[in-house]
Design an enzyme around this catalytic site. Structure first.
Site, PDB file in Angstrom:
ATOM      1  N   GLN A 264       1.010  -1.227  -0.007  1.00  0.00           N
ATOM      2  CA  GLN A 264       0.022   0.057  -0.012  1.00  0.00           C
ATOM      3  C   GLN A 264       0.822   1.177   0.159  1.00  0.00           C
ATOM      4  O   GLN A 264       0.383   2.338  -0.792  1.00  0.00           O
ATOM      5  CB  GLN A 264      -0.940  -0.089   1.255  1.00  0.00           C
ATOM      6  CG  GLN A 264      -1.882  -1.256   1.397  1.00  0.00           C
ATOM      7  CD  GLN A 264      -2.610  -1.276  -0.001  1.00  0.00           C
ATOM      8  OE1 GLN A 264      -3.487  -0.775  -0.398  1.00  0.00           O
ATOM      9  NE2 GLN A 264      -2.523  -2.261  -0.556  1.00  0.00           N
ATOM     10  N   HIS A 267       1.848   2.846  -3.377  1.00  0.00           N
ATOM     11  CA  HIS A 267       0.580   3.536  -3.987  1.00  0.00           C
ATOM     12  C   HIS A 267       1.120   5.113  -4.221  1.00  0.00           C
ATOM     13  O   HIS A 267       1.388   5.638  -5.276  1.00  0.00           O
ATOM     14  CB  HIS A 267      -0.576   3.484  -3.483  1.00  0.00           C
ATOM     15  CG  HIS A 267      -1.357   2.177  -3.774  1.00  0.00           C
ATOM     16  ND1 HIS A 267      -1.497   2.186  -5.297  1.00  0.00           N
ATOM     17  CD2 HIS A 267      -1.829   1.072  -3.189  1.00  0.00           C
ATOM     18  CE1 HIS A 267      -2.326   1.187  -5.633  1.00  0.00           C
ATOM     19  NE2 HIS A 267      -2.446   0.252  -4.443  1.00  0.00           N
ATOM     20  N   GLU A 332      -9.740   0.120   4.778  1.00  0.00           N
ATOM     21  CA  GLU A 332     -10.184  -0.318   3.460  1.00  0.00           C
ATOM     22  C   GLU A 332      -9.710  -1.740   3.283  1.00  0.00           C
ATOM     23  O   GLU A 332     -10.452  -2.535   2.904  1.00  0.00           O
ATOM     24  CB  GLU A 332      -9.069   0.607   2.274  1.00  0.00           C
ATOM     25  CG  GLU A 332      -9.447   0.018   0.914  1.00  0.00           C
ATOM     26  CD  GLU A 332      -8.454   0.700  -0.014  1.00  0.00           C
ATOM     27  OE1 GLU A 332      -9.003   0.953  -1.282  1.00  0.00           O
ATOM     28  OE2 GLU A 332      -7.645   1.579   0.458  1.00  0.00           O
ATOM     29  N   HIS A 333      -8.416  -2.172   3.564  1.00  0.00           N
ATOM     30  CA  HIS A 333      -7.914  -3.554   3.570  1.00  0.00           C
ATOM     31  C   HIS A 333      -7.625  -3.848   5.098  1.00  0.00           C
ATOM     32  O   HIS A 333      -6.729  -3.305   5.705  1.00  0.00           O
ATOM     33  CB  HIS A 333      -6.718  -3.738   2.448  1.00  0.00           C
ATOM     34  CG  HIS A 333      -6.835  -3.033   1.215  1.00  0.00           C
ATOM     35  ND1 HIS A 333      -6.627  -1.985   0.856  1.00  0.00           N
ATOM     36  CD2 HIS A 333      -7.631  -3.594   0.206  1.00  0.00           C
ATOM     37  CE1 HIS A 333      -6.898  -1.741  -0.394  1.00  0.00           C
ATOM     38  NE2 HIS A 333      -7.358  -2.856  -0.707  1.00  0.00           N
ATOM     39  N   ASP A 366      -6.302  -7.448  -5.113  1.00  0.00           N
ATOM     40  CA  ASP A 366      -6.157  -6.106  -6.113  1.00  0.00           C
ATOM     41  C   ASP A 366      -6.411  -6.436  -7.492  1.00  0.00           C
ATOM     42  O   ASP A 366      -6.766  -5.953  -8.165  1.00  0.00           O
ATOM     43  CB  ASP A 366      -4.917  -5.684  -5.899  1.00  0.00           C
ATOM     44  CG  ASP A 366      -4.703  -4.502  -4.692  1.00  0.00           C
ATOM     45  OD1 ASP A 366      -5.743  -3.927  -4.217  1.00  0.00           O
ATOM     46  OD2 ASP A 366      -3.464  -4.097  -4.237  1.00  0.00           O
ATOM     47  N   HIS A 425     -55.143  13.598  -0.525  1.00  0.00           N
ATOM     48  CA  HIS A 425     -54.522  11.949  -0.449  1.00  0.00           C
ATOM     49  C   HIS A 425     -55.890  11.249   0.396  1.00  0.00           C
ATOM     50  O   HIS A 425     -56.058  10.144  -0.157  1.00  0.00           O
ATOM     51  CB  HIS A 425     -53.363  12.169   0.662  1.00  0.00           C
ATOM     52  CG  HIS A 425     -52.170  12.642  -0.074  1.00  0.00           C
ATOM     53  ND1 HIS A 425     -51.690  13.802  -0.720  1.00  0.00           N
ATOM     54  CD2 HIS A 425     -50.936  11.994  -0.141  1.00  0.00           C
ATOM     55  CE1 HIS A 425     -50.713  13.810  -0.906  1.00  0.00           C
ATOM     56  NE2 HIS A 425     -50.066  12.733  -0.740  1.00  0.00           N
TER      57      HIS A 425
END
Length: 435
Positions: A264, A267, A332-333, A366, A425
């Site tokens: 990670q 990235h 996230e992971h 991934d 109504h």
């Protein structure tokens, strides 16, 4: 061997919450200059269509296209890309695509209904969106895996048309991205990008059809544009930096854990890698692995900055506290690199994707495990889910009253409507009441 200064936190410390808040702090899309630029681009593409889209594409991607027709990629060119890439690359894309397709087939929702005793039918009709837009980063930062992860669930859902936009700065084409589009059966590929591409998908131009939803990652201009057009179209999410949190019992090879953290950190500089473990000696072993292996990475400088500025080793008293910390972060992971991950799984409340056991590297997810790699970031796993088939399907309620059902329900509706002072109504419902 230089030491990488990774933050050391202790979950039992009195100021742990404050330290954790500081660690997790990340400014999302909030740059006023970017927002002003994006607003101008959106307005011009909305009002001028292809003219503005072509102008901005030539400006930002340094192209010399004279018409939008030059930027629409024929299906034959996508097929040609399949022959240009290596056989090994093609096979890898095909295996990944099939696994992604097969996994997402399990997510398909079907229409349903039931009939009440008086004959009234209630239910739900599930239909696919008509057209979706897929944004794919272009140039050197190209991700064929993103094509598969975004296009395949849309196709499985039954979306009529998938329109892919991908910039080609300086005319640079990534053949694997085109090949992935061919394998995923993307309907239309147009080589535009940036906020102008998002605007074109949201509003439609003479060349780019208006879509119902825009999915896919991009830079701060793309993310800002997606946020701005939300409401005109649906979007998948505003994604923050990539994250990994590894919970380890101290018995996995420390080199494996170090490389998982790198997966990670490489990235970008804002990516976040966190290791949570009850064994202080093991944390020291992983630190040694980091220091030894980091210089071997091609993207060492990026990973080093990520680990130094946003990474952390968190010491906990036991695995139960490790899961408490993980749920607080909502990563996230999440890797459960422990002897018995199934025992911990029921306690995990918040995570985008959960990787079970010592042998399940996040990197597998991934690319080719099957589940989607488009995941909630920045703590949004508390209320968000991975991208899936359900993101490309809509649900319509079905109500079919029998005469008896209309009469009985009309009485209830009448009382409630008159209680809200909505006479029409009430009278509309009352007309169906049997004497």
């Amino acid at each position: 061997m230089s030491k990488t200064p990774i933050k050391q936190l202790n979950a039992s410390a009195t100021d742990f919450e404050r330290q954790l808040d500081a660690l997790l702090a990340w400014e999302s899309v909030s740059d006023h200059a970017v927002a002003d630029t994006v607003a101008k681009i959106l307005a011009e593409v909305k009002s001028q269509g292809d003219e503005a889209l072509l102008r901005y594409t030539n400006q930002f991607d340094r192209l010399g296209a004279s018409s939008m027709a030059e930027l629409v990629i024929p299906k034959a060119r996508l097929q040609e890309a399949l022959s240009r890439i290596s056989e090994e690359q093609r096979q890898a894309l095909e295996v990944a695509a099939e696994r992604v397709r097969r996994y997402h087939e399990h997510q398909k929702q079907e229409s349903w209904s039931f009939t009440e005793a008086d004959g009234t039918v209630l239910g739900q009709q599930v239909t696919a969106m008509e057209r979706v837009g897929l944004y794919v980063p272009g140039g050197k930062a190209s991700y064929p895996s993103s094509v598969l992860m975004n296009a395949m669930p849309a196709k499985v859902a039954g979306v009529d048309e998938v329109v892919m936009v991908v910039p080609t700065p300086d005319g640079e084409v990534n053949e694997m991205v085109f090949a992935a589009a061919a394998i995923a059966d993307v309907d239309t590929v147009i080589t535009v990008g940036g906020a102008q591409a998002v605007a074109a998908l949201a509003y439609g131009t003479e060349t780019v059809p208006k879509v119902d939803k825009i999915v896919g990652p991009g830079n701060i201009f793309v993310a800002t544009a997606k946020r701005a057009v939300f409401g005109t179209v649906a979007i998948d999410m505003i994604a923050g930096p990539s994250e990994i949190l590894v919970v380890c019992d101290g018995k996995t090879n420390p080199d494996w854990i170090a490389m998982d953290l790198f997966s990670q950190a490489e990235h970008d500089e804002q990516a976040q890698s966190i290791l949570v473990c009850p064994d202080a000696d093991f944390l020291a072993q992983v630190q040694d692995s980091v220091d030894r292996l980091l210089p071997t990475l091609a993207r060492e400088a990026i990973a080093r900055q990520s680990l130094t500025e946003r990474g952390a080793f968190i010491l906990v008293k036991d695995l139960a506290q490790a899961i408490e910390v993980s749920n607080r972060i909502a990563p996230e992971h999440l890797e459960l690199s422990v002897e018995d991950p199934e025992a911990l799984l029921p306690q995990v409340r918040h995570a985008g994707a959960i990787f079970m056991g010592r042998h399940t590297a996040e990197a597998i997810g991934d690319y080719c495990a099957g589940p989607n790699h488009v995941l909630p970031t920045s703590g949004t796993a508390r209320f968000s889910s991975p991208l899936g088939v359900y993101d490309f399907q809509k649900r319509s309620s079905i109500i079919n009253c029998s005469p008896q059902g209309a009469s009985e329900l009309g009485k209830v509706a009448s009382v409630l409507a008159r209680g809200e002072s909505l006479e029409a109504h009430a009278r509309s419902a009352e007309y169906r009441i049997k004497d």
